[in-house]
Design an enzyme around this catalytic site. Structure first.
Site, PDB file in Angstrom:
ATOM      1  N   PRO A  48       0.820  -1.425   0.101  1.00  0.00           N
ATOM      2  CA  PRO A  48      -0.009  -0.056  -0.044  1.00  0.00           C
ATOM      3  C   PRO A  48       0.905   1.442  -0.126  1.00  0.00           C
ATOM      4  O   PRO A  48       0.363   2.247  -0.704  1.00  0.00           O
ATOM      5  CB  PRO A  48      -0.925  -0.132   1.213  1.00  0.00           C
ATOM      6  CG  PRO A  48      -0.873  -1.385   1.547  1.00  0.00           C
ATOM      7  CD  PRO A  48       0.496  -2.053   1.071  1.00  0.00           C
ATOM      8  N   TYR A  49       1.785   1.327   0.705  1.00  0.00           N
ATOM      9  CA  TYR A  49       2.976   2.333   0.812  1.00  0.00           C
ATOM     10  C   TYR A  49       3.406   2.594  -0.616  1.00  0.00           C
ATOM     11  O   TYR A  49       3.542   3.738  -1.056  1.00  0.00           O
ATOM     12  CB  TYR A  49       3.956   2.441   1.659  1.00  0.00           C
ATOM     13  CG  TYR A  49       4.788   3.296   1.848  1.00  0.00           C
ATOM     14  CD1 TYR A  49       4.405   4.658   2.757  1.00  0.00           C
ATOM     15  CD2 TYR A  49       6.135   3.427   1.195  1.00  0.00           C
ATOM     16  CE1 TYR A  49       5.267   5.575   2.475  1.00  0.00           C
ATOM     17  CE2 TYR A  49       6.955   4.538   1.261  1.00  0.00           C
ATOM     18  CZ  TYR A  49       6.503   5.622   2.155  1.00  0.00           C
ATOM     19  OH  TYR A  49       7.330   6.831   2.149  1.00  0.00           O
ATOM     20  N   VAL A  50       3.686   1.587  -1.401  1.00  0.00           N
ATOM     21  CA  VAL A  50       4.293   1.854  -2.785  1.00  0.00           C
ATOM     22  C   VAL A  50       3.085   2.486  -3.714  1.00  0.00           C
ATOM     23  O   VAL A  50       3.515   3.285  -4.565  1.00  0.00           O
ATOM     24  CB  VAL A  50       4.807   0.666  -3.381  1.00  0.00           C
ATOM     25  CG1 VAL A  50       5.201   0.686  -4.709  1.00  0.00           C
ATOM     26  CG2 VAL A  50       6.005   0.044  -2.560  1.00  0.00           C
TER      27      VAL A  50
END
Length: 251
Positions: free
Chosen positions: A154-156
């Site tokens: 999700p951060y990517v």
């Protein structure tokens, strides 16, 4: 470089945001500092005020539109305008694989990193349009915004989305004199990073291995790039994703 400008900085209570608060104030800007931790914001603001800087503090959460609206209004009401913004607030977590990641982590990562930038743009841009004098906005992305770095999925995805929002906003408001750019930030030695490395010191090697300079950034180094993008020295730059990663993305 920023003399006479009013700049809103989110995530200003620590790390890159706090470094930006200090640097922007040194360069003559009036700074509006926004973060969730009111006590930490006060600690950043106090020495700036003592040094004669123009500072306003807006405790709040970028995931809440009303908080962002209040911070923008504070900038305009206190200093007369909002000339620039450094949308730096964000959050990430350790490398749990996608299928084992808790849904709550996904929601928090996307809210802080994507919805937070979205909320900021939605309130900063109207203030700049109303003034009619243009403006400059800088959004903090990451090397995770251009490739999969090993950070949680999700951060990517979120940091890729920040670059997409940056390009779209740059295109939509360029003719109004509003420039929107992003920083592609590599590993940076913030307070949170230091805490992580105290617990897992072996991670430092992996955080520095990909950078040509074989070290992490100091928060002020990232803040200097943001200051340049908020100034007239970058007047022909918009829709760009500027690497501040020690050469990581060049390899």
């Amino acid at each position: 470089m920023l003399n006479g400008r009013t700049v809103l900085i989110t995530g200003a209570s620590s790390g890159i945001g706090a470094a930006a608060a200090r640097l922007f104030a040194e360069e003559g800007a009036a700074v509006v500092l926004m973060a969730r931790r009111a006590d930490a914001l006060a600690e950043v603001a106090a020495p700036l005020v003592e040094a004669g800087a123009r500072v306003a503090v807006a405790p709040g959460d970028v995931t809440r539109p009303a908080d962002v609206e209040r911070a923008v209004a504070l900038a305009v009401d206190t200093f007369g305008s909002l000339d620039a913004a450094f949308n730096n607030a964000g959050w990430g977590t350790g490398g749990t694989v996608l299928h084992e990641l808790d849904e709550g982590v996904y929601d928090r990562v996307m809210d802080l990193n994507v919805r937070g930038v979205w909320n900021c743009l939605r309130h900063q841009i109207p203030a700049m349009l109303k003034a009619g004098t243009g403006g400059a906005i800088v959004n903090t992305s990451s090397t995770a915004g251009i490739v999969a770095t090993g950070a949680v999925a999700p951060y990517v995805a979120a940091k890729h989305a920040v670059l997409g929002l940056t390009k779209a906003a740059a295109m939509e408001y360029g003719e109004s004199g509003i420039r929107v750019n992003a920083l592609v930030v590599g590993s940076t030695r913030t307070e949170l990073m230091d805490e992580l490395l105290q617990d897992v010191p072996e991670l430092e090697a992996s955080f520095t291995a990909r950078a040509i300079q074989k070290r992490m950034a100091h928060p002020r180094e990232v803040a200097q790039a943001a200051a340049w993008l908020c100034s007239d020295r970058s007047s022909f730059l918009t829709g760009a994703s500027m690497p501040v990663d020690g050469g990581w993305s060049a390899i």
